[in-house]
Motif scaffolding. Structure first.
Motif, PDB file in Angstrom:
ATOM      1  N   LEU A 103      56.095  20.739  30.172  1.00 19.44           N
ATOM      2  CA  LEU A 103      56.986  19.840  30.283  1.00 19.44           C
ATOM      3  C   LEU A 103      58.514  20.191  30.788  1.00 19.44           C
ATOM      4  O   LEU A 103      59.266  19.490  31.609  1.00 19.44           O
ATOM      5  CB  LEU A 103      57.258  18.896  28.863  1.00 19.44           C
ATOM      6  N   ALA A 104      58.872  21.552  30.307  1.00 25.79           N
ATOM      7  CA  ALA A 104      60.173  22.177  30.646  1.00 25.79           C
ATOM      8  C   ALA A 104      60.147  22.091  32.135  1.00 25.79           C
ATOM      9  O   ALA A 104      61.194  22.174  32.895  1.00 25.79           O
ATOM     10  CB  ALA A 104      60.326  23.306  29.711  1.00 25.79           C
ATOM     11  N   VAL A 105      59.097  22.739  32.892  1.00 26.93           N
ATOM     12  CA  VAL A 105      58.772  22.808  34.015  1.00 26.93           C
ATOM     13  C   VAL A 105      59.132  21.831  34.996  1.00 26.93           C
ATOM     14  O   VAL A 105      59.947  21.559  36.028  1.00 26.93           O
ATOM     15  CB  VAL A 105      57.683  23.632  34.503  1.00 26.93           C
ATOM     16  N   ILE A 106      58.448  20.569  34.621  1.00 25.64           N
ATOM     17  CA  ILE A 106      58.579  19.231  35.231  1.00 25.64           C
ATOM     18  C   ILE A 106      60.201  18.690  35.295  1.00 25.64           C
ATOM     19  O   ILE A 106      60.599  18.420  36.034  1.00 25.64           O
ATOM     20  CB  ILE A 106      57.693  18.378  34.595  1.00 25.64           C
ATOM     21  N   LEU A 107      60.771  18.805  34.078  1.00 25.76           N
ATOM     22  CA  LEU A 107      62.101  18.302  33.871  1.00 25.76           C
ATOM     23  C   LEU A 107      62.841  19.223  34.565  1.00 25.76           C
ATOM     24  O   LEU A 107      64.049  18.540  35.175  1.00 25.76           O
ATOM     25  CB  LEU A 107      62.355  18.104  32.146  1.00 25.76           C
ATOM     26  N   GLY A 108      62.930  20.256  34.386  1.00 16.16           N
ATOM     27  CA  GLY A 108      63.697  21.160  35.122  1.00 16.16           C
ATOM     28  C   GLY A 108      63.444  21.010  36.630  1.00 16.16           C
ATOM     29  O   GLY A 108      64.771  21.172  37.387  1.00 16.16           O
ATOM     30  N   SER A 109      62.713  20.647  37.060  1.00 14.75           N
ATOM     31  CA  SER A 109      62.542  20.427  38.681  1.00 14.75           C
ATOM     32  C   SER A 109      63.002  19.348  39.019  1.00 14.75           C
ATOM     33  O   SER A 109      63.780  19.075  40.023  1.00 14.75           O
ATOM     34  CB  SER A 109      60.908  20.692  39.130  1.00 14.75           C
ATOM     35  N   ILE A 110      63.007  18.515  37.933  1.00 16.74           N
ATOM     36  CA  ILE A 110      63.763  17.122  38.209  1.00 16.74           C
ATOM     37  C   ILE A 110      65.296  17.248  38.501  1.00 16.74           C
ATOM     38  O   ILE A 110      65.956  16.553  39.111  1.00 16.74           O
ATOM     39  CB  ILE A 110      63.219  16.000  37.372  1.00 16.74           C
ATOM     40  N   MET A 111      65.660  17.859  37.384  1.00 19.36           N
ATOM     41  CA  MET A 111      67.063  18.268  37.237  1.00 19.36           C
ATOM     42  C   MET A 111      67.647  18.991  38.342  1.00 19.36           C
ATOM     43  O   MET A 111      68.617  18.736  39.137  1.00 19.36           O
ATOM     44  CB  MET A 111      67.472  18.931  35.956  1.00 19.36           C
ATOM     45  N   TYR A 112      66.648  19.862  38.843  1.00 20.95           N
ATOM     46  CA  TYR A 112      67.176  20.493  40.129  1.00 20.95           C
ATOM     47  C   TYR A 112      67.444  19.701  41.521  1.00 20.95           C
ATOM     48  O   TYR A 112      68.240  19.860  42.230  1.00 20.95           O
ATOM     49  CB  TYR A 112      66.165  21.690  40.462  1.00 20.95           C
ATOM     50  N   LEU A 113      66.501  18.857  41.496  1.00 18.54           N
ATOM     51  CA  LEU A 113      66.426  17.799  42.667  1.00 18.54           C
ATOM     52  C   LEU A 113      68.012  16.649  42.489  1.00 18.54           C
ATOM     53  O   LEU A 113      68.466  16.361  43.240  1.00 18.54           O
ATOM     54  CB  LEU A 113      65.188  17.013  42.695  1.00 18.54           C
ATOM     55  N   VAL A 114      67.970  16.488  41.233  1.00 19.99           N
ATOM     56  CA  VAL A 114      69.080  15.564  40.869  1.00 19.99           C
ATOM     57  C   VAL A 114      70.551  16.254  41.128  1.00 19.99           C
ATOM     58  O   VAL A 114      71.420  15.564  41.815  1.00 19.99           O
ATOM     59  CB  VAL A 114      69.054  15.008  39.559  1.00 19.99           C
ATOM     60  N   GLU A 115      70.689  17.475  40.584  1.00 17.88           N
ATOM     61  CA  GLU A 115      72.088  18.112  40.427  1.00 17.88           C
ATOM     62  C   GLU A 115      72.477  18.982  41.608  1.00 17.88           C
ATOM     63  O   GLU A 115      73.845  19.222  42.012  1.00 17.88           O
ATOM     64  CB  GLU A 115      71.963  18.842  38.962  1.00 17.88           C
ATOM     65  N   LYS A 116      71.364  19.453  42.220  1.00 21.33           N
ATOM     66  CA  LYS A 116      71.727  20.216  43.374  1.00 21.33           C
ATOM     67  C   LYS A 116      72.509  21.729  43.027  1.00 21.33           C
ATOM     68  O   LYS A 116      72.654  21.665  41.931  1.00 21.33           O
ATOM     69  CB  LYS A 116      72.370  19.705  44.442  1.00 21.33           C
ATOM     70  N   ARG A 117      72.549  22.449  43.838  1.00 21.77           N
ATOM     71  CA  ARG A 117      73.196  23.714  43.712  1.00 21.77           C
ATOM     72  C   ARG A 117      74.734  23.522  43.336  1.00 21.77           C
ATOM     73  O   ARG A 117      75.050  24.519  42.434  1.00 21.77           O
ATOM     74  CB  ARG A 117      73.057  24.542  45.023  1.00 21.77           C
ATOM     75  N   GLU A 118      75.290  22.716  44.002  1.00 27.39           N
ATOM     76  CA  GLU A 118      77.014  22.700  43.714  1.00 27.39           C
ATOM     77  C   GLU A 118      77.273  22.561  42.205  1.00 27.39           C
ATOM     78  O   GLU A 118      78.497  22.768  41.846  1.00 27.39           O
ATOM     79  CB  GLU A 118      77.470  22.037  44.448  1.00 27.39           C
ATOM     80  N   ASN A 119      76.326  22.156  41.346  1.00 33.16           N
ATOM     81  CA  ASN A 119      76.575  21.727  40.116  1.00 33.16           C
ATOM     82  C   ASN A 119      76.018  22.619  38.956  1.00 33.16           C
ATOM     83  O   ASN A 119      75.907  22.460  37.758  1.00 33.16           O
ATOM     84  CB  ASN A 119      76.202  20.246  39.750  1.00 33.16           C
ATOM     85  N   GLY A 120      75.702  23.873  39.628  1.00 31.69           N
ATOM     86  CA  GLY A 120      75.161  25.085  38.714  1.00 31.69           C
ATOM     87  C   GLY A 120      73.726  25.270  38.628  1.00 31.69           C
ATOM     88  O   GLY A 120      73.110  25.982  38.295  1.00 31.69           O
ATOM     89  N   PHE A 121      73.064  23.998  39.102  1.00 27.71           N
ATOM     90  CA  PHE A 121      71.553  24.235  38.936  1.00 27.71           C
ATOM     91  C   PHE A 121      71.061  25.032  40.506  1.00 27.71           C
ATOM     92  O   PHE A 121      70.645  24.035  41.317  1.00 27.71           O
ATOM     93  CB  PHE A 121      70.766  22.968  38.793  1.00 27.71           C
ATOM     94  N   THR A 122      71.147  26.134  40.450  1.00 22.93           N
ATOM     95  CA  THR A 122      71.084  26.947  41.674  1.00 22.93           C
ATOM     96  C   THR A 122      69.587  27.153  42.294  1.00 22.93           C
ATOM     97  O   THR A 122      69.352  27.416  43.405  1.00 22.93           O
ATOM     98  CB  THR A 122      71.464  28.108  41.775  1.00 22.93           C
ATOM     99  N   SER A 123      68.626  27.000  41.335  1.00 23.47           N
ATOM    100  CA  SER A 123      67.191  27.172  41.559  1.00 23.47           C
ATOM    101  C   SER A 123      66.378  26.602  40.537  1.00 23.47           C
ATOM    102  O   SER A 123      66.886  26.076  39.549  1.00 23.47           O
ATOM    103  CB  SER A 123      66.981  28.886  41.376  1.00 23.47           C
ATOM    104  N   ILE A 124      65.292  26.176  40.665  1.00 21.10           N
ATOM    105  CA  ILE A 124      64.184  25.833  39.743  1.00 21.10           C
ATOM    106  C   ILE A 124      64.154  26.784  38.585  1.00 21.10           C
ATOM    107  O   ILE A 124      63.859  25.959  37.377  1.00 21.10           O
ATOM    108  CB  ILE A 124      62.791  25.555  40.703  1.00 21.10           C
ATOM    109  N   PRO A 125      63.871  27.942  38.653  1.00 16.15           N
ATOM    110  CA  PRO A 125      63.929  28.677  37.275  1.00 16.15           C
ATOM    111  C   PRO A 125      65.204  28.644  36.442  1.00 16.15           C
ATOM    112  O   PRO A 125      65.089  28.400  35.261  1.00 16.15           O
ATOM    113  CB  PRO A 125      63.781  30.185  37.896  1.00 16.15           C
ATOM    114  N   GLU A 126      66.299  28.557  37.255  1.00 15.23           N
ATOM    115  CA  GLU A 126      67.606  28.242  36.665  1.00 15.23           C
ATOM    116  C   GLU A 126      67.430  26.983  35.942  1.00 15.23           C
ATOM    117  O   GLU A 126      67.837  26.694  34.567  1.00 15.23           O
ATOM    118  CB  GLU A 126      68.595  28.409  37.525  1.00 15.23           C
TER     119      GLU A 126
END
Length: 224
Positions: A103-126
């Motif tokens: 669940l964390a991997v799925i939600l983290g991936s969604i957040m990465y697509l939503v927030e992008k790199r400029e908002n601190g979500f620089t990668s899927i592991p992050e």
């Protein structure tokens, strides 16, 4: 002063134990016997080597006195029930943790697509790291969503975290209650409804009434 009082008490207890048991050497070389001896040695070594500068390293042996706490486990029968409960709930908790990780991997991936790199979500592991921190309600705050959609996803993750945080506790508590029932409890599962915790001599499920076991020609109970 108090240090020596407790040292003398433990010494007397150690000697009385050697006198009272039938096989003293078996106790001396057992795990608990070695712990008892290690807990006593540092105090007596300090008498002979207190003034020797080169032997100050022996003071480090005083740290081994913490091994005395292991003696408590020898007298607490409740530890047996705790071990039994942990053994019974290990697979369930492992499956639960695997589900949470997925669940964390799925939600983290969604957040990465939503927030992008400029908002601190620089990668899927992050982003997965952020999801784990949020689900576990730790909330370091080093990464946080900025966009409205990201905040909405974060709110969902927080609610999910609050709803599942007590699941491992419930699993362990259930198995611990079964363990405390002793010999009258059984981990047999009902084949129809999946209910656990029946009495060892139960023939029918407490919840749905389905047959748990049938008797063969010898009169012994066997699984249906």
């Amino acid at each position: 002063m108090w240090e020596w009082i407790f040292t003398v008490i433990f010494t007397i207890e150690y000697i009385l134990r050697l006198i009272s048991i039938r096989r003293p050497f078996r106790y001396i070389f057992s795990f608990l016997g070695i712990i008892d001896l290690i807990a006593l040695i540092p105090s007596y070594l300090s008498i002979f080597f207190a003034g020797a500068q080169t032997l100050l390293v022996f003071r480090a042996l005083r740290l081994l006195r913490v091994f005395r706490i292991f003696k408590l486990g020898h007298f607490l029968t409740e530890i047996h029930f705790l071990k039994q409960a942990l053994r019974g709930s290990l697979r369930k908790i492992a499956i639960f943790l695997l589900t949470v990780l997925t669940l964390a991997v799925i939600l983290g991936s969604i957040m990465y697509l939503v927030e992008k790199r400029e908002n601190g979500f620089t990668s899927i592991p992050e982003s997965v790291y952020w999801a784990i921190v949020t689900i576990t309600t730790v909330g370091y705050g080093d990464i946080s969503p900025i966009t409205p959609l990201g905040k909405f996803v974060a709110a969902i993750v927080m609610l999910i975290g609050y709803s599942i945080i007590a699941v491992p506790t419930g699993i362990l508590t259930h198995d611990l209650a079964i363990a405390f029932k002793g010999k009258t409890a059984s981990l047999e599962t009902c084949p129809d409804c999946g209910y656990e915790g029946h009495d060892s001599d139960a023939l029918y499920c407490k919840r749905c009434g389905s047959s748990l076991r049938v008797k063969d020609v010898t009169g012994k109970k066997t699984s249906p």
